[in-house]
Design a protein around this motif. Structure first.
Motif, PDB file in Angstrom:
ATOM      1  N   LEU A  39      49.181  48.130  38.261  1.00  0.00           N
ATOM      2  CA  LEU A  39      49.350  47.225  37.142  1.00  0.00           C
ATOM      3  C   LEU A  39      50.597  46.353  37.272  1.00  0.00           C
ATOM      4  O   LEU A  39      50.969  45.656  36.342  1.00  0.00           O
ATOM      5  N   ALA A  40      51.250  46.440  38.404  1.00  0.00           N
ATOM      6  CA  ALA A  40      52.421  45.592  38.613  1.00  0.00           C
ATOM      7  C   ALA A  40      52.019  44.138  38.629  1.00  0.00           C
ATOM      8  O   ALA A  40      50.895  43.779  38.993  1.00  0.00           O
ATOM      9  N   HIS A  41      52.944  43.330  38.241  1.00  0.00           N
ATOM     10  CA  HIS A  41      52.654  41.896  38.196  1.00  0.00           C
ATOM     11  C   HIS A  41      52.499  41.340  39.599  1.00  0.00           C
ATOM     12  O   HIS A  41      53.358  41.510  40.442  1.00  0.00           O
ATOM     13  N   HIS A  42      51.388  40.658  39.863  1.00  0.00           N
ATOM     14  CA  HIS A  42      51.154  40.052  41.167  1.00  0.00           C
ATOM     15  C   HIS A  42      51.689  38.623  41.167  1.00  0.00           C
ATOM     16  O   HIS A  42      51.941  38.027  40.122  1.00  0.00           O
ATOM     17  N   GLN A  43      51.851  38.097  42.355  1.00  0.00           N
ATOM     18  CA  GLN A  43      52.429  36.758  42.485  1.00  0.00           C
ATOM     19  C   GLN A  43      51.601  35.723  41.745  1.00  0.00           C
ATOM     20  O   GLN A  43      52.114  34.860  41.067  1.00  0.00           O
ATOM     21  N   ASP A  44      50.292  35.780  41.873  1.00  0.00           N
ATOM     22  CA  ASP A  44      49.414  34.864  41.156  1.00  0.00           C
ATOM     23  C   ASP A  44      48.018  35.461  41.087  1.00  0.00           C
ATOM     24  O   ASP A  44      47.774  36.579  41.549  1.00  0.00           O
ATOM     25  N   VAL A  45      47.106  34.704  40.507  1.00  0.00           N
ATOM     26  CA  VAL A  45      45.730  35.167  40.337  1.00  0.00           C
ATOM     27  C   VAL A  45      45.089  35.505  41.682  1.00  0.00           C
ATOM     28  O   VAL A  45      44.403  36.529  41.826  1.00  0.00           O
TER      29      VAL A  45
ATOM     30  N   SER B 146      46.116  38.728  43.304  1.00  0.00           N
ATOM     31  CA  SER B 146      45.507  39.843  42.564  1.00  0.00           C
ATOM     32  C   SER B 146      44.072  40.062  43.003  1.00  0.00           C
ATOM     33  O   SER B 146      43.623  41.209  43.170  1.00  0.00           O
ATOM     34  N   ILE B 147      43.344  38.971  43.199  1.00  0.00           N
ATOM     35  CA  ILE B 147      41.945  39.084  43.616  1.00  0.00           C
ATOM     36  C   ILE B 147      41.841  39.631  45.036  1.00  0.00           C
ATOM     37  O   ILE B 147      40.984  40.473  45.332  1.00  0.00           O
ATOM     38  N   TYR B 148      42.710  39.165  45.917  1.00  0.00           N
ATOM     39  CA  TYR B 148      42.717  39.712  47.281  1.00  0.00           C
ATOM     40  C   TYR B 148      43.021  41.213  47.262  1.00  0.00           C
ATOM     41  O   TYR B 148      42.438  41.989  48.028  1.00  0.00           O
TER      42      TYR B 148
ATOM     43  N   LEU C  27      43.182  47.354  38.165  1.00  0.00           N
ATOM     44  CA  LEU C  27      43.723  46.021  38.439  1.00  0.00           C
ATOM     45  C   LEU C  27      42.887  44.942  37.754  1.00  0.00           C
ATOM     46  O   LEU C  27      43.420  44.014  37.143  1.00  0.00           O
ATOM     47  N   LEU C  28      41.569  45.073  37.874  1.00  0.00           N
ATOM     48  CA  LEU C  28      40.686  44.053  37.308  1.00  0.00           C
ATOM     49  C   LEU C  28      40.784  44.022  35.784  1.00  0.00           C
ATOM     50  O   LEU C  28      40.822  42.945  35.171  1.00  0.00           O
TER      51      LEU C  28
END
Length: 255
Positions: free
Chosen positions: A27-33, A36-38, A55-56
């Motif tokens: 649940l950590a903040h990802h760099q961008d959308v 996150s999808i990758y 994550l989703l």
């Protein structure tokens, strides 16, 4: 209680929290959308389904907002529909197989299409599908079930991104041709259907050609207007020069 004891208590507390929340890193903040999808696709490939679902779920609102900000309402709905299919598939234990991978890759291609209009990933998938259809159309043997399944999976992954990014007429024609092809692989004339589907895939582009045509039209218009202005100014300057020269000649003749 000395400092060592405090340190030991703190370490025990952190370990307890880590054991209680094993998926907290998900649940950590990802760099961008897109990162996150990758990450989601990687979790699915590695069969880390609980982390993929977490994550989703955590980023679903972010994905939806991104789609609405990068395209119109109808196309954003395509992206949201793919997202919802992923949420449903990853939450159902018996569906955690190749079907989930298909949904995950569709999600990746759709959001990549929103980000990369010039060189989207779905164009590479389209070219690969077209090449495979062309190769299979040249065989005289009956197609194996694995060939049919591979084409079906490839199309199912690519289709939502194609619907989102390609022009509507091109998508509708190609979708109809490939759907008919996949449904009639064991019928006479399937090779002709493959050629038709391949030709339609060949015609589909990202819309960059239209952009290029608009840009060329604008360039030609600017060049035409600029040329007209230059000719006009040159003519005015020439007339002014000719008039000045005539006045000087008349002045010399009169003096």
């Amino acid at each position: 209680m000395n400092r060592t004891s405090y340190a030991q208590l703190l370490l025990c507390f952190l370990l307890a929290v880590g054991a209680f929340l094993p998926g907290k890193a998900v649940l950590a903040h990802h760099q961008d959308v897109h990162s996150s999808i990758y990450q989601y696709v990687r979790f699915v490939q590695e069969e880390r389904y609980e982390e993929a679902e977490a994550l989703l779920q955590h980023h679903s609102q972010e994905f939806t907002q991104y789609a609405s900000e990068h395209t119109d309402t109808d196309k954003a709905k395509i992206a949201v529909d793919v997202l919802q299919r992923n949420l449903q598939a990853v939450a159902v234990p018996e569906d955690k197989d190749s079907q989930l991978y298909t949904h995950a890759m569709s999600l990746l291609l759709v959001f990549d299409a929103l980000k990369n209009e010039k060189e989207p990933l779905w164009m590479t998938w389209k070219q690969e599908l077209q090449s495979e259809i062309e190769q299979l159309s040249k065989t005289d043997e009956e197609l194996a079930m694995q060939d049919i399944n591979r084409l079906t999976t490839h199309w199912n992954i690519m289709e939502p991104a194609l619907k989102l990014a390609a022009d509507e007429e091109g998508y509708m024609q190609t979708s109809a041709a490939i759907s008919y092809l996949l449904a009639s692989m064991d019928s006479p004339g399937w090779q002709e259907q493959m050629i038709t589907a391949s030709d339609l895939l060949q015609q589909i582009e990202t819309g960059n050609d239209d952009t290029l045509k608009r840009n060329l039209t604008l360039i030609f218009m600017v060049a035409a207007v600029g040329g007209f202005i230059i000719i006009t100014l040159s003519y005015v300057a020439w007339k002014k020069y000719k008039g000045e020269r005539t006045r000087q000649e008349n002045k010399r003749e009169n003096s």
